[in-house]
Design a protein around this motif. Sequence first.
Motif, PDB file in Angstrom:
ATOM      1  N   LEU A 170      21.400  -4.239   0.687  1.00  0.00           N
ATOM      2  CA  LEU A 170      21.183  -3.071  -0.166  1.00  0.00           C
ATOM      3  C   LEU A 170      19.806  -2.456   0.054  1.00  0.00           C
ATOM      4  O   LEU A 170      19.535  -1.360  -0.433  1.00  0.00           O
ATOM      5  N   SER A 171      18.951  -3.169   0.778  1.00  0.00           N
ATOM      6  CA  SER A 171      17.611  -2.665   1.078  1.00  0.00           C
ATOM      7  C   SER A 171      17.598  -1.898   2.393  1.00  0.00           C
ATOM      8  O   SER A 171      17.041  -0.804   2.478  1.00  0.00           O
ATOM      9  N   LYS A 172      18.221  -2.504   3.418  1.00  0.00           N
ATOM     10  CA  LYS A 172      18.213  -1.877   4.744  1.00  0.00           C
ATOM     11  C   LYS A 172      19.299  -2.533   5.585  1.00  0.00           C
ATOM     12  O   LYS A 172      19.540  -3.729   5.485  1.00  0.00           O
ATOM     13  N   TYR A 173      19.925  -1.751   6.451  1.00  0.00           N
ATOM     14  CA  TYR A 173      21.027  -2.272   7.249  1.00  0.00           C
ATOM     15  C   TYR A 173      20.589  -3.369   8.217  1.00  0.00           C
ATOM     16  O   TYR A 173      21.419  -4.170   8.673  1.00  0.00           O
ATOM     17  N   THR A 174      19.301  -3.413   8.544  1.00  0.00           N
ATOM     18  CA  THR A 174      18.784  -4.436   9.457  1.00  0.00           C
ATOM     19  C   THR A 174      19.094  -5.841   8.963  1.00  0.00           C
ATOM     20  O   THR A 174      19.148  -6.787   9.762  1.00  0.00           O
ATOM     21  N   ALA A 175      19.307  -6.004   7.656  1.00  0.00           N
ATOM     22  CA  ALA A 175      19.596  -7.327   7.086  1.00  0.00           C
ATOM     23  C   ALA A 175      20.851  -7.952   7.688  1.00  0.00           C
ATOM     24  O   ALA A 175      21.031  -9.170   7.620  1.00  0.00           O
ATOM     25  N   LEU A 176      21.717  -7.156   8.298  1.00  0.00           N
ATOM     26  CA  LEU A 176      22.929  -7.693   8.908  1.00  0.00           C
ATOM     27  C   LEU A 176      22.622  -8.713  10.007  1.00  0.00           C
ATOM     28  O   LEU A 176      23.453  -9.562  10.316  1.00  0.00           O
ATOM     29  N   PHE A 177      21.426  -8.645  10.591  1.00  0.00           N
ATOM     30  CA  PHE A 177      21.062  -9.601  11.637  1.00  0.00           C
ATOM     31  C   PHE A 177      20.965 -11.026  11.089  1.00  0.00           C
ATOM     32  O   PHE A 177      20.982 -11.990  11.864  1.00  0.00           O
ATOM     33  N   LEU A 178      20.849 -11.166   9.779  1.00  0.00           N
ATOM     34  CA  LEU A 178      20.810 -12.508   9.195  1.00  0.00           C
ATOM     35  C   LEU A 178      22.124 -13.264   9.402  1.00  0.00           C
ATOM     36  O   LEU A 178      22.130 -14.499   9.462  1.00  0.00           O
ATOM     37  N   VAL A 179      23.212 -12.546   9.521  1.00  0.00           N
ATOM     38  CA  VAL A 179      24.514 -13.193   9.666  1.00  0.00           C
ATOM     39  C   VAL A 179      24.629 -13.914  11.011  1.00  0.00           C
ATOM     40  O   VAL A 179      24.910 -15.125  11.047  1.00  0.00           O
ATOM     41  N   VAL A 188       0.855  -1.188   0.000  1.00  0.00           N
ATOM     42  CA  VAL A 188       0.000   0.000   0.000  1.00  0.00           C
ATOM     43  C   VAL A 188       0.888   1.234   0.000  1.00  0.00           C
ATOM     44  O   VAL A 188       0.612   2.219  -0.682  1.00  0.00           O
ATOM     45  N   ILE A 189       1.964   1.191   0.771  1.00  0.00           N
ATOM     46  CA  ILE A 189       2.984   2.238   0.709  1.00  0.00           C
ATOM     47  C   ILE A 189       4.319   1.573   0.373  1.00  0.00           C
ATOM     48  O   ILE A 189       4.483   0.373   0.554  1.00  0.00           O
ATOM     49  N   ILE A 190       5.250   2.357  -0.124  1.00  0.00           N
ATOM     50  CA  ILE A 190       6.567   1.830  -0.490  1.00  0.00           C
ATOM     51  C   ILE A 190       7.599   2.402   0.484  1.00  0.00           C
ATOM     52  O   ILE A 190       7.706   3.619   0.660  1.00  0.00           O
ATOM     53  N   THR A 191       8.316   1.518   1.147  1.00  0.00           N
ATOM     54  CA  THR A 191       9.419   1.895   2.029  1.00  0.00           C
ATOM     55  C   THR A 191      10.545   0.878   1.826  1.00  0.00           C
ATOM     56  O   THR A 191      10.331  -0.161   1.184  1.00  0.00           O
ATOM     57  N   PRO A 192      11.720   1.122   2.383  1.00  0.00           N
ATOM     58  CA  PRO A 192      12.803   0.131   2.258  1.00  0.00           C
ATOM     59  C   PRO A 192      12.466  -1.221   2.881  1.00  0.00           C
ATOM     60  O   PRO A 192      13.129  -2.222   2.577  1.00  0.00           O
ATOM     61  N   ASP A 193      11.448  -1.275   3.740  1.00  0.00           N
ATOM     62  CA  ASP A 193      11.086  -2.545   4.370  1.00  0.00           C
ATOM     63  C   ASP A 193      10.520  -3.548   3.381  1.00  0.00           C
ATOM     64  O   ASP A 193      10.642  -4.767   3.600  1.00  0.00           O
ATOM     65  N   ALA A 194       9.862  -3.082   2.320  1.00  0.00           N
ATOM     66  CA  ALA A 194       9.284  -4.016   1.344  1.00  0.00           C
ATOM     67  C   ALA A 194      10.369  -4.868   0.673  1.00  0.00           C
ATOM     68  O   ALA A 194      10.277  -6.103   0.675  1.00  0.00           O
ATOM     69  N   PRO A 195      11.424  -4.276   0.087  1.00  0.00           N
ATOM     70  CA  PRO A 195      12.493  -5.131  -0.448  1.00  0.00           C
ATOM     71  C   PRO A 195      13.265  -5.865   0.636  1.00  0.00           C
ATOM     72  O   PRO A 195      13.703  -7.002   0.422  1.00  0.00           O
ATOM     73  N   LEU A 196      13.423  -5.250   1.819  1.00  0.00           N
ATOM     74  CA  LEU A 196      14.127  -5.936   2.902  1.00  0.00           C
ATOM     75  C   LEU A 196      13.432  -7.249   3.256  1.00  0.00           C
ATOM     76  O   LEU A 196      14.074  -8.302   3.347  1.00  0.00           O
TER      77      LEU A 196
END
Length: 512
Positions: free
Chosen positions: A165-174, A122-130
């Motif tokens: 590349l979407s959001k720095y929060t992805a680092l938690f995957l490591v 409904v809205i577009i933010t970096p969370d959608a690709p993240l």
Amino acid sequence: MGQFRWRGQDRRIVWGIVLLLLLRFVSAATINLSPQEAYYWNYSIHPDLSYLDHPPMVAWVIRAGTLLLGKSEIGVRIGGLWLVVVSTLLINALGRLWFSRRAGLWAALLFQVIPAYSIYGVIITPDAPLICFWLLTIYLVSIAVLKDRPSAWYCAGAALGFAMLSKYTALFLVPSALLFLIADRAHRKWLLRKEPYLAFFLSLVIFSPVILWNYQHQWASFAFQFGRRLLGEDHPIPGLEISHARHSLIESLGIQLGAIFPTFFAVLVLSFAVALYFTIKDQGSRWKFCLFFSFPILVFFAVYSIGSKVNANWPLPGYLALLIAAHTCYRYLRFKSGQRFKIAQRKMLVFSLYGSPVLCVLLVFHMALVIPFVPVNESFTGWRELGKAVEREKATIETEKDKTTFIFGMDRYNITSELAFYTQDFEDVFSLSRKLQGKNALGFEFWDSRVPLPGSNAVAVNADFPPDIALLQQHFMRVDEQVTVVPIVRRGKIVRRFYVVRCYDYLNQTAR
């Protein structure tokens, strides 16, 4: 007979998912862009390796959508909508892979009805690709370990790179992947194989444009996110300091409850508790997977929330691994419950599954048309009308004075972002926040290499209260003290006002 009943229920779940996705498409094409979305659209018209607030993926997604469908609300949001569709397929596949077909369907349904997730698209933010690349990463890790496919690690590394590349929060995957491999005896062998480490290196290669941008800009984005947001430190670039608000743990918990819906939040807490219990009992890889791909990010933000505000969207990726276990955990709870509690559980779940989408529909209706007696949502209201009114003012000045005329908002960046989108030529819109008020304008600090020509005329715009005429007079030879009011009308009533002032002969001097 029982088999037919189950198939019928599956069919209803699938139709429910499809209808909720269609609702997102309709909503995305209906409501105005929020200032945040308009700001991200400005990312897309200023191509760069990265940006102050976030990595570049959201800009690429928006740019692809507008190239396809033009400069429109649906053009800005269409990329996010398709990412939500892919995310729905991925979470269904994860549920099927680790638990069962029914678990996958229910995970996909919950992904649609939980309010915090249903807003994406409904809205577009970096969370959608993240969220999409987060799910893709953990799906590919699952394929690698469950099907013993070394090549899947490299695909997972690429997906992790795109998530970062979407959001720095992805680092938690490591740390999540590392803890999972350490804890799970069946798959611990991968710690001695080269593939996971080469996959991580590949993710860093893909993420390298963000590192390069930060190197070129005094590490501005890293300092902004990790220093300003997490540690409350001053920003190294003057003017980009922002106060670090303090909030209570109870307030942060309330934000999460409201964003997720109490019933669904209880289901997620149950899933976490069951996953923790079976992990301690060392019973099954699937519970370790659910626990460790949620534990690091959720525990981090839980601890962080003790003294600081945690936005509702920050921990959302951590709930995804719990969603795939939700159906199994719910059945486990029902099996352990008495008859009355079972009835109460069912009623609450049915109420939430139907009630949450109804509330979302009412919210979208309110953002588009305004429900009587409910305060207007200003983020989505009136921007299209404002753009038309400002263009009329600009045309009038240019006709009268035969001079170049530019447009600017009197706040930090919200009004400027919206006007850039809702006027015909974004190159006529400038951010003067630094020059007029000495305040930073986030990304516009890096984009505005262009400056208005001295002697140009301008249209100043403010929301909800008139612009500061005395302040404007310090930067223009003459300012029209007659303020034009742009009323925003819904259902015959004025729901908000914008204020427009004509300014003449820009002096191009810094704020005093």
